[in-house]
Design a protein around this motif. Sequence first.
Motif, PDB file in Angstrom:
ATOM      1  N   ALA A  31       0.831  -1.211   0.000  1.00 14.45           N
ATOM      2  CA  ALA A  31       0.000   0.000   0.000  1.00 14.45           C
ATOM      3  C   ALA A  31       0.862   1.257   0.000  1.00 14.45           C
ATOM      4  N   VAL A  32       1.892   1.288   0.843  1.00 18.80           N
ATOM      5  CA  VAL A  32       2.765   2.462   0.906  1.00 18.80           C
ATOM      6  C   VAL A  32       3.575   2.581  -0.383  1.00 18.80           C
ATOM      7  N   ASP A  33       4.054   1.461  -0.922  1.00 16.52           N
ATOM      8  CA  ASP A  33       4.774   1.494  -2.198  1.00 16.52           C
ATOM      9  C   ASP A  33       3.905   2.078  -3.303  1.00 16.52           C
ATOM     10  N   ALA A  34       2.649   1.650  -3.372  1.00 18.21           N
ATOM     11  CA  ALA A  34       1.752   2.158  -4.416  1.00 18.21           C
ATOM     12  C   ALA A  34       1.600   3.671  -4.298  1.00 18.21           C
ATOM     13  N   ASP A  35       1.438   4.170  -3.071  1.00 16.10           N
ATOM     14  CA  ASP A  35       1.309   5.611  -2.872  1.00 16.10           C
ATOM     15  C   ASP A  35       2.590   6.337  -3.274  1.00 16.10           C
ATOM     16  N   MET A  36       3.728   5.791  -2.857  1.00 11.61           N
ATOM     17  CA  MET A  36       5.011   6.436  -3.161  1.00 11.61           C
ATOM     18  C   MET A  36       5.259   6.445  -4.668  1.00 11.61           C
ATOM     19  N   LEU A  37       5.076   5.300  -5.316  1.00 12.16           N
ATOM     20  CA  LEU A  37       5.374   5.192  -6.744  1.00 12.16           C
ATOM     21  C   LEU A  37       4.401   5.979  -7.608  1.00 12.16           C
ATOM     22  N   ALA A  38       3.218   6.258  -7.082  1.00 10.18           N
ATOM     23  CA  ALA A  38       2.260   7.068  -7.838  1.00 10.18           C
ATOM     24  C   ALA A  38       2.739   8.510  -7.978  1.00 10.18           C
ATOM     25  N   ASN A 115      13.007  15.274   0.650  1.00 11.09           N
ATOM     26  CA  ASN A 115      12.105  16.357   1.055  1.00 11.09           C
ATOM     27  C   ASN A 115      10.836  16.391   0.200  1.00 11.09           C
ATOM     28  N   GLN A 116      10.968  16.063  -1.083  1.00 12.26           N
ATOM     29  CA  GLN A 116       9.794  16.030  -1.959  1.00 12.26           C
ATOM     30  C   GLN A 116       8.887  14.838  -1.629  1.00 12.26           C
ATOM     31  N   ALA A 117       9.494  13.705  -1.277  1.00  7.61           N
ATOM     32  CA  ALA A 117       8.732  12.479  -1.036  1.00  7.61           C
ATOM     33  C   ALA A 117       8.143  12.408   0.371  1.00  7.61           C
ATOM     34  N   TRP A 118       8.699  13.185   1.294  1.00  8.21           N
ATOM     35  CA  TRP A 118       8.251  13.112   2.687  1.00  8.21           C
ATOM     36  C   TRP A 118       6.741  13.316   2.846  1.00  8.21           C
ATOM     37  N   PRO A 119       6.131  14.334   2.231  1.00  5.37           N
ATOM     38  CA  PRO A 119       4.680  14.496   2.417  1.00  5.37           C
ATOM     39  C   PRO A 119       3.869  13.299   1.907  1.00  5.37           C
ATOM     40  N   THR A 120       4.300  12.692   0.826  1.00  2.23           N
ATOM     41  CA  THR A 120       3.600  11.521   0.291  1.00  2.23           C
ATOM     42  C   THR A 120       3.680  10.366   1.271  1.00  2.23           C
ATOM     43  N   ASN A 121       4.875  10.114   1.789  1.00  2.42           N
ATOM     44  CA  ASN A 121       5.052   9.034   2.755  1.00  2.42           C
ATOM     45  C   ASN A 121       4.239   9.305   4.015  1.00  2.42           C
ATOM     46  N   LEU A 122       4.287  10.531   4.498  1.00  2.33           N
ATOM     47  CA  LEU A 122       3.546  10.896   5.706  1.00  2.33           C
ATOM     48  C   LEU A 122       2.048  10.667   5.501  1.00  2.33           C
ATOM     49  N   ALA A 123       1.516  11.138   4.392  1.00  2.31           N
ATOM     50  CA  ALA A 123       0.088  10.958   4.115  1.00  2.31           C
ATOM     51  C   ALA A 123      -0.267   9.475   4.019  1.00  2.31           C
TER      52      ALA A 123
END
Length: 151
Positions: A31-38, A115-123
Amino acid sequence: MADATSIDPLSSDEEAFLRALGRVIAFLPRAVDADMLAEHPMSSVEYTVLVHLSEAPHNQMRMSELATTCGLSLSGMTRVVNRLERQSLVVRQKCPEDGRAWLAVLTNPGWKMLNQAWPTNLASVRRHIFSRLEGCDVAAAAEVLERIAAP
């Protein structure tokens, strides 16, 4: 190893916990991979490597230490670092104290991507984990998971 006939069977609560834990272990990384890779060209494992390097002294770690910290084999970590190197997010350098060892070093582009990916991971972790823990003692849950993960 104990004889199976001398071990008490799991209670229904223990069996339910074990099955739920197995589902979480299978579901959560996907689930987290899908969000990150999107949104970014990196998996959650690659993101985790960048996080650990960002927190390390001089933003560098021995490859073996990084692998252990991230729960990967050394060969698995080598594959992850190879992918990050191709994106110029990490470089490998010989360890000055031990010429046999290699360091993974976070680069400036790596910092930028982190820094760019942090908000995606956090969400993602808020949505998939913490939104479902309302009313739970998160500190106690973390302690339980640490006990399970301890060698």
